[in-house]
Scaffold this motif. Structure first.
Motif, short mmCIF file in Angstrom:
data_model
loop_
_atom_site.label_atom_id
_atom_site.label_comp_id
_atom_site.label_asym_id
_atom_site.label_seq_id
_atom_site.Cartn_x
_atom_site.Cartn_y
_atom_site.Cartn_z
N VAL A 289 0.81 -1.22 0.00
CA VAL A 289 0.00 0.00 0.00
C VAL A 289 0.84 1.27 0.00
CG1 VAL A 289 -2.01 -1.03 1.10
CG2 VAL A 289 -0.23 -0.02 2.52
N SER A 290 2.14 1.14 -0.23
CA SER A 290 3.05 2.29 -0.17
C SER A 290 3.02 2.85 1.25
CB SER A 290 2.65 3.31 -1.23
OG SER A 290 3.60 4.33 -1.28
N ARG A 291 2.71 4.14 1.42
CA ARG A 291 2.73 4.70 2.78
C ARG A 291 1.43 4.42 3.54
NH1 ARG A 291 3.98 10.51 0.57
NH2 ARG A 291 2.47 9.65 -0.89
N GLY A 292 1.52 4.41 4.87
CA GLY A 292 0.34 4.24 5.71
C GLY A 292 0.59 4.93 7.04
N VAL A 293 -0.43 5.01 7.85
CA VAL A 293 -0.30 5.68 9.15
C VAL A 293 -0.54 4.65 10.26
CG1 VAL A 293 -1.26 7.49 10.64
CG2 VAL A 293 -1.06 7.88 8.18
N PHE A 294 0.34 4.64 11.23
CA PHE A 294 0.31 3.64 12.30
C PHE A 294 0.24 4.31 13.66
CE2 PHE A 294 1.22 -0.28 9.98
CZ PHE A 294 1.52 0.26 8.74
N ALA A 295 -0.49 3.67 14.58
CA ALA A 295 -0.57 4.19 15.95
C ALA A 295 0.75 3.90 16.67
CB ALA A 295 -1.71 3.51 16.70
N GLU A 296 1.19 4.87 17.44
CA GLU A 296 2.40 4.66 18.25
C GLU A 296 2.06 4.75 19.73
OE1 GLU A 296 6.15 6.26 17.39
OE2 GLU A 296 6.19 4.60 15.99
N ASN B 190 -4.87 4.67 4.71
CA ASN B 190 -5.34 3.73 3.68
C ASN B 190 -6.76 3.22 3.94
OD1 ASN B 190 -3.03 3.65 1.91
ND2 ASN B 190 -1.93 2.63 3.58
N ASP B 191 -7.29 2.54 2.92
CA ASP B 191 -8.67 2.04 2.93
C ASP B 191 -8.77 0.64 3.54
OD1 ASP B 191 -11.47 1.66 1.87
OD2 ASP B 191 -10.48 0.23 0.56
N ASP B 192 -9.81 0.40 4.32
CA ASP B 192 -10.19 -0.96 4.72
C ASP B 192 -11.71 -0.98 4.77
OD1 ASP B 192 -10.81 -3.37 5.89
OD2 ASP B 192 -9.19 -3.29 7.36
N TYR C 268 -9.62 3.48 7.37
CA TYR C 268 -11.06 3.70 7.34
C TYR C 268 -11.62 3.23 6.01
CZ TYR C 268 -10.12 7.94 4.57
OH TYR C 268 -9.70 8.83 3.60
N ASN C 269 -12.93 3.11 5.98
CA ASN C 269 -13.62 2.67 4.76
C ASN C 269 -13.77 3.87 3.83
OD1 ASN C 269 -15.37 1.72 2.84
ND2 ASN C 269 -16.80 0.79 4.30
N TYR C 270 -13.16 3.79 2.63
CA TYR C 270 -13.26 4.89 1.68
C TYR C 270 -14.69 5.03 1.13
CZ TYR C 270 -8.11 5.49 1.13
OH TYR C 270 -6.76 5.75 1.31
N GLY C 271 -15.58 4.12 1.51
CA GLY C 271 -16.97 4.20 1.05
C GLY C 271 -17.12 3.59 -0.34
N ASP C 272 -18.01 4.20 -1.14
CA ASP C 272 -18.31 3.62 -2.45
C ASP C 272 -17.30 4.01 -3.52
OD1 ASP C 272 -20.53 2.49 -1.37
OD2 ASP C 272 -21.83 4.20 -1.85
N PRO D 51 -9.68 0.04 -7.04
CA PRO D 51 -9.24 -1.15 -7.78
C PRO D 51 -8.63 -2.23 -6.91
CG PRO D 51 -8.00 0.83 -8.47
CD PRO D 51 -9.07 1.27 -7.51
N TRP D 52 -7.97 -1.83 -5.78
CA TRP D 52 -7.31 -2.84 -4.94
C TRP D 52 -8.31 -3.80 -4.31
CZ3 TRP D 52 -7.07 2.40 -4.18
CH2 TRP D 52 -7.84 2.90 -3.15
N ARG D 53 -9.56 -3.35 -4.13
CA ARG D 53 -10.56 -4.27 -3.56
C ARG D 53 -10.83 -5.41 -4.53
NH1 ARG D 53 -15.03 0.07 -1.35
NH2 ARG D 53 -13.68 1.12 0.14
N ASN D 54 -10.90 -5.09 -5.83
CA ASN D 54 -11.13 -6.14 -6.84
C ASN D 54 -9.94 -7.09 -6.90
OD1 ASN D 54 -13.48 -4.87 -7.42
ND2 ASN D 54 -12.57 -3.63 -9.05
N GLN D 55 -8.72 -6.50 -6.71
CA GLN D 55 -7.54 -7.35 -6.78
C GLN D 55 -7.60 -8.43 -5.70
OE1 GLN D 55 -4.43 -4.47 -6.52
NE2 GLN D 55 -4.83 -3.74 -8.60
N VAL D 56 -8.09 -8.03 -4.50
CA VAL D 56 -8.20 -9.01 -3.42
C VAL D 56 -9.17 -10.10 -3.83
CG1 VAL D 56 -9.01 -9.35 -1.07
CG2 VAL D 56 -7.60 -7.38 -1.61
N ARG D 57 -10.30 -9.66 -4.47
CA ARG D 57 -11.30 -10.65 -4.87
C ARG D 57 -10.71 -11.62 -5.90
NH1 ARG D 57 -15.67 -7.35 -6.70
NH2 ARG D 57 -15.39 -6.21 -4.80
N ILE D 58 -9.92 -11.08 -6.83
CA ILE D 58 -9.33 -11.94 -7.86
C ILE D 58 -8.42 -12.98 -7.21
CG2 ILE D 58 -7.68 -11.99 -9.78
CD1 ILE D 58 -8.84 -9.13 -10.50
#
Ligand SMILES: C[S@@+](CC[C@H](N)C(=O)[O-])C[C@H]1O[C@@H](n2cnc3c(N)ncnc32)[C@H](O)[C@@H]1O
Length: 159
Positions: free
Chosen positions: A25-32, A95-97, A132-136, A140-147
């Motif tokens: 996912v390249s960069r992301g934000v993490f709790a410290e 990032n999106d989840d 967080y959920n990017y919503g609707d 494309p990465w969601r489809n990649q997971v499905r594939i």
């Protein structure tokens, strides 16, 4: 899992966040530090632009920048927070989840203007990625997971 971690980046209201980079996912934000359910985490900062300006920018932006445009409805019209410009804030790097997000974007009105703010949906422990959920949005990465899942479902048997 991130493979590179920068020094702690932001301390906000006692929360400590960090950016990391992973291959997926390249960069992301993490709790410290611990974040508790209901806590304000950060703001998704950028330019608040109307639909016309949003369309104009989408025409000229490279695809990689369009991923930083957050659309939402306000006063019955589509508006966008455009975070394409790297201003050093962390909201643009979350990032999106859509399956198991640990926080949620909410619209907060400040002096008559909408601000997009992220709040914890559950307790978050140090090391957890903030997502967080990017919503609707078309993601494309969601489809990649499905594939990948589909490929794994169809076994091939060789006698
Ligand atoms: C707002 S940016 C988030 C920060 C981004 N990871 C970065 O390094 O700039 C949105 C972009 O991150 C990537 N992204 C977000 N969530 C993802 C996910 N669950 N899987 C893969 N890529 C994701 C996509 O490229 C998307 O266009």
């Amino acid at each position: 899992m991130p493979f590179f971690t920068s020094p702690p980046a932001v301390i906000k209201q006692g929360l400590m966040l960090n950016t990391s980079i992973s291959i997926k996912v390249s960069r992301g934000v993490f709790a410290e530090s611990d974040i508790f359910k209901g806590d304000f985490i950060l703001e998704y900062r950028g330019d608040l632009i109307d639909p016309e300006e949003s369309k104009r920018r989408r025409r000229i932006y490279h695809n990689s920048l369009k991923g930083f445009m957050f659309d939402f409805i306000w006063h019955g019209k589509f508006w966008t927070i455009d975070a394409a410009r790297d201003d050093g804030t962390l909201g643009r790097l979350v990032n999106d989840d859509h399956i198991n997000p640990n926080c949620k974007m909410k619209r907060i009105m400040v002096e008559g203007k909408p601000h997009l703010c992220l709040f914890a949906l559950k307790d978050i422990t140090p090391g957890d990625e903030i997502r967080y959920n990017y919503g609707d949005a078309d993601c494309p990465w969601r489809n990649q997971v499905r594939i990948v899942k589909d490929i794994l479902k169809s076994d091939i048997y060789i006698n």
